[in-house]
Design a protein around this motif. Structure first.
Motif, mmCIF file in Angstrom:
data_model
loop_
_atom_site.group_PDB
_atom_site.id
_atom_site.type_symbol
_atom_site.label_atom_id
_atom_site.label_comp_id
_atom_site.label_asym_id
_atom_site.label_seq_id
_atom_site.Cartn_x
_atom_site.Cartn_y
_atom_site.Cartn_z
ATOM 1 N N GLY A 18 0.809 -1.087 0.123
ATOM 2 C CA GLY A 18 -0.061 0.180 -0.086
ATOM 3 C C GLY A 18 0.841 1.259 0.089
ATOM 4 O O GLY A 18 1.711 1.538 -0.641
ATOM 5 N N ALA A 19 0.695 2.177 1.030
ATOM 6 C CA ALA A 19 1.153 3.431 1.064
ATOM 7 C C ALA A 19 2.850 3.297 1.266
ATOM 8 O O ALA A 19 3.478 4.308 1.144
ATOM 9 N N LEU A 20 3.139 2.100 1.886
ATOM 10 C CA LEU A 20 4.394 1.975 2.119
ATOM 11 C C LEU A 20 5.312 1.695 0.729
ATOM 12 O O LEU A 20 6.754 2.039 0.538
ATOM 13 N N GLY A 21 4.826 1.720 -0.289
ATOM 14 C CA GLY A 21 5.317 1.907 -1.697
ATOM 15 C C GLY A 21 6.145 3.223 -2.083
ATOM 16 O O GLY A 21 6.695 3.252 -2.692
ATOM 17 N N ALA A 22 5.716 4.120 -1.081
ATOM 18 C CA ALA A 22 6.591 5.464 -1.143
ATOM 19 C C ALA A 22 7.935 5.118 -0.992
ATOM 20 O O ALA A 22 8.709 5.839 -1.533
ATOM 21 N N TYR A 23 8.318 4.355 -0.002
ATOM 22 C CA TYR A 23 9.664 4.106 0.083
ATOM 23 C C TYR A 23 10.278 3.483 -1.308
ATOM 24 O O TYR A 23 11.444 3.939 -1.518
ATOM 25 N N GLU A 24 9.631 2.580 -1.894
ATOM 26 C CA GLU A 24 10.467 2.194 -3.138
ATOM 27 C C GLU A 24 10.454 3.251 -4.286
ATOM 28 O O GLU A 24 11.624 3.306 -4.839
ATOM 29 N N PHE A 90 -3.210 21.160 10.530
ATOM 30 C CA PHE A 90 -3.282 21.070 12.052
ATOM 31 C C PHE A 90 -4.056 19.830 12.637
ATOM 32 O O PHE A 90 -4.209 19.641 13.757
ATOM 33 N N TRP A 91 -4.580 18.957 11.535
ATOM 34 C CA TRP A 91 -5.324 17.664 11.991
ATOM 35 C C TRP A 91 -4.058 16.643 12.817
ATOM 36 O O TRP A 91 -2.821 16.735 12.124
ATOM 37 N N PRO A 92 -4.597 16.045 13.549
ATOM 38 C CA PRO A 92 -3.575 15.029 14.256
ATOM 39 C C PRO A 92 -3.307 13.963 12.866
ATOM 40 O O PRO A 92 -4.070 13.811 12.125
ATOM 41 N N TRP A 93 -1.931 13.382 13.126
ATOM 42 C CA TRP A 93 -1.421 12.409 12.072
ATOM 43 C C TRP A 93 -2.534 11.598 11.666
ATOM 44 O O TRP A 93 -2.602 10.890 10.682
ATOM 45 N N GLN A 94 -3.011 10.921 12.645
ATOM 46 C CA GLN A 94 -4.035 9.786 12.828
ATOM 47 C C GLN A 94 -5.413 10.133 12.053
ATOM 48 O O GLN A 94 -5.607 9.438 11.014
ATOM 49 N N MET A 95 -5.685 11.336 12.093
ATOM 50 C CA MET A 95 -6.881 11.836 11.129
ATOM 51 C C MET A 95 -6.309 11.924 9.731
ATOM 52 O O MET A 95 -7.132 11.701 8.766
ATOM 53 N N GLN A 96 -5.169 12.584 9.508
ATOM 54 C CA GLN A 96 -4.536 12.614 8.134
ATOM 55 C C GLN A 96 -4.605 11.284 7.405
ATOM 56 O O GLN A 96 -4.657 11.201 6.265
ATOM 57 N N ARG A 97 -4.191 10.334 8.516
ATOM 58 C CA ARG A 97 -3.839 9.042 7.835
ATOM 59 C C ARG A 97 -5.202 8.363 7.464
ATOM 60 O O ARG A 97 -5.363 7.714 6.236
ATOM 61 N N PHE A 339 -1.721 7.964 3.251
ATOM 62 C CA PHE A 339 -1.215 8.686 1.966
ATOM 63 C C PHE A 339 -1.080 10.050 2.303
ATOM 64 O O PHE A 339 -1.152 10.727 1.289
ATOM 65 N N SER A 340 -0.899 10.587 3.684
ATOM 66 C CA SER A 340 -0.811 11.912 3.779
ATOM 67 C C SER A 340 0.526 12.513 3.149
ATOM 68 O O SER A 340 1.370 11.844 3.434
ATOM 69 N N PRO A 341 0.467 13.708 2.744
ATOM 70 C CA PRO A 341 1.759 14.088 2.117
ATOM 71 C C PRO A 341 3.057 14.291 2.858
ATOM 72 O O PRO A 341 4.082 13.876 2.454
ATOM 73 N N ARG A 342 2.837 14.517 4.203
ATOM 74 C CA ARG A 342 3.981 14.614 5.055
ATOM 75 C C ARG A 342 4.738 13.062 5.149
ATOM 76 O O ARG A 342 5.810 12.891 4.948
ATOM 77 N N THR A 343 3.679 12.195 5.311
ATOM 78 C CA THR A 343 4.236 10.761 5.479
ATOM 79 C C THR A 343 4.681 10.145 4.143
ATOM 80 O O THR A 343 5.919 9.767 4.092
ATOM 81 N N VAL A 344 4.108 10.419 2.969
ATOM 82 C CA VAL A 344 4.418 10.172 1.764
ATOM 83 C C VAL A 344 5.937 10.749 1.351
ATOM 84 O O VAL A 344 6.761 10.166 0.905
ATOM 85 N N ARG A 345 6.037 12.102 1.798
ATOM 86 C CA ARG A 345 7.385 12.666 1.555
ATOM 87 C C ARG A 345 8.362 12.043 2.261
ATOM 88 O O ARG A 345 9.680 11.806 1.925
#
Length: 375
Positions: A18-24, A90-97, A339-345
């Motif tokens: 899933g979203a872990l594919g951003a590592y690749e 300003f959302w908590p990261w859990q909500m962004q996720r 897939f939040s922008p901060r985590t993907v980045r």
């Protein structure tokens, strides 16, 4: 050190996650950067094959369905830009996720036919992914490419693994790869629907093998003057701290189910290498005049299975220190939908950094770096 006249073939294995594919995405950038540097000093180096499952198949299709490495990286980066799901900072990261639970544009959308709930076999509609694939993958290029592209899926009814490759591979004929084959490899139940191809319905290939190492090994050329390198992008950690509660137990089980098979493949590959080396040593003890034609043919055939090195790039346990480090809070089981922008980045940046650190020593050992080149 290997001779500069030797060519190097690289097989790339991309896991699903899933979203872990951003590592690749980031890690592929580091690999291509090192290949470019090796070519600049005159080394003969080739990306021979890409094997991917689920999101790894999507990443791999962007790589092979491109005009060049630069074009492949541009396609990958655009794909992950599109897969970044904006949300208020300003959302908590859990909500962004968890915003992706309501759908991800260009990937999937929730089903709306709630009146048919009793007969549902999946939760999300993946038809938006057809357009994303058409936008980011040049399928005619992929099917003409000299690079092997291999992906797998599971026949829901027979339980058999189906291998789709743009070139004939072993007993499997070449397949004209299109969007359906990528979707089939990523049809993870019960979230996503199975994908029908030629009367068969398929689920995610990662259910059986989330990193099909053997597929890239099968693509390598034969001959003594070739160094073979398998690069495995592993988005699940092998090691982890002892779980302290049920959610952590569930997360650990998930990691072991989807991440551990590749290490078993690596053990098998190392055993094959040892066996080949032993046979070669014994063959050298026999004088050429006593070596029968059949025996020589058998020794030559055994050499075809030799792989010089397998590099496992562990995105979540890069240091492999005495004790496993703490997992990043966004990389638990629920992180597959982050897939939040901060985590993907962050994952793209970490993937690049970790891959380069792991690959540099290997490229140096293979003579693919100038002695004066900086690390």
């Amino acid at each position: 050190m290997p001779s500069p006249e030797r060519s190097v073939e690289i097989g790339l294995v991309l896991q699903g996650g899933g979203a872990l594919g951003a590592y690749e995405c980031g890690a592929i950038g580091a690999l291509f950067e090192l290949i470019d540097e090796a070519e600049r000093i005159g080394r003969s180096i080739f990306l021979k094959s890409v094997s991917g499952v689920s999101i790894g198949a999507l990443n791999g299709a962007c790589v092979v369905g491109a005009e060049s490495r630069a074009d492949a990286l541009a396609r990958l980066n655009r794909l992950w830009d599109d897969f970044s799901l904006p949300s208020p900072e300003f959302w908590p990261w859990q909500m962004q996720r968890d915003l992706s639970l309501f759908g991800l544009p260009g990937f999937y959308a929730p089903r709306l036919d709630v009146w048919a709930l009793a007969n549902w076999t999946y939760l999300y509609d993946t038809s938006p992914l057809f357009k994303a694939l058409a936008d980011h993958v040049d399928f005619p290029l992929l099917n003409r490419s000299p690079i092997f592209f291999v992906t797998t899926a599971i026949d829901v009814e027979s339980g058999q693994v189906k291998r789709f490759s743009n070139h004939a591979l072993g007993d499997d004929p070449a397949t004209a790869i299109d969007e359906r084959h990528i979707l089939a490899s990523g049809s993870l139940p019960p979230q996503f629907p199975w994908t029908e191809i030629d009367g068969h319905v398929y689920w995610d290939g990662g259910l059986v093998d989330n990193a099909p190492l053997g597929d890239v090994i099968d693509t390598f050329s034969h001959g003594d003057n070739i160094d073979r390198l398998v690069v495995v992008m592993d988005v699940y950690p092998l090691r982890a701290r002892r779980p302290k509660n049920l959610p952590e137990v569930r997360d650990r089980v998930h990691e072991l189910c989807f991440g551990n098979h590749v290490r078993q493949d690596q053990v098998s590959a190392r055993r094959i290498n040892d066996m080949v080396a032993t046979i070669e040593m014994l063959a050298h003890l026999i004088s050429p005049e006593r070596m029968t034609k059949e025996a020589k043919a058998r020794v030559d055939r055994v050499r075809e299975f030799k792989v010089i090195r397998i590099v496992n790039i562990d995105m979540q346990d890069p240091d492999a220190s005495a004790a496993p480090g703490m997992q990043h809070e966004t990389d638990g089981e629920d992180g597959l939908r982050d897939f939040s922008p901060r985590t993907v980045r962050r994952r793209r940046e970490d993937g690049y950094r970790i891959a380069r650190i792991n690959l540099l020593p290997v490229f140096k050992e293979l003579g693919l770096r100038e002695k004066s080149a900086r690390s």
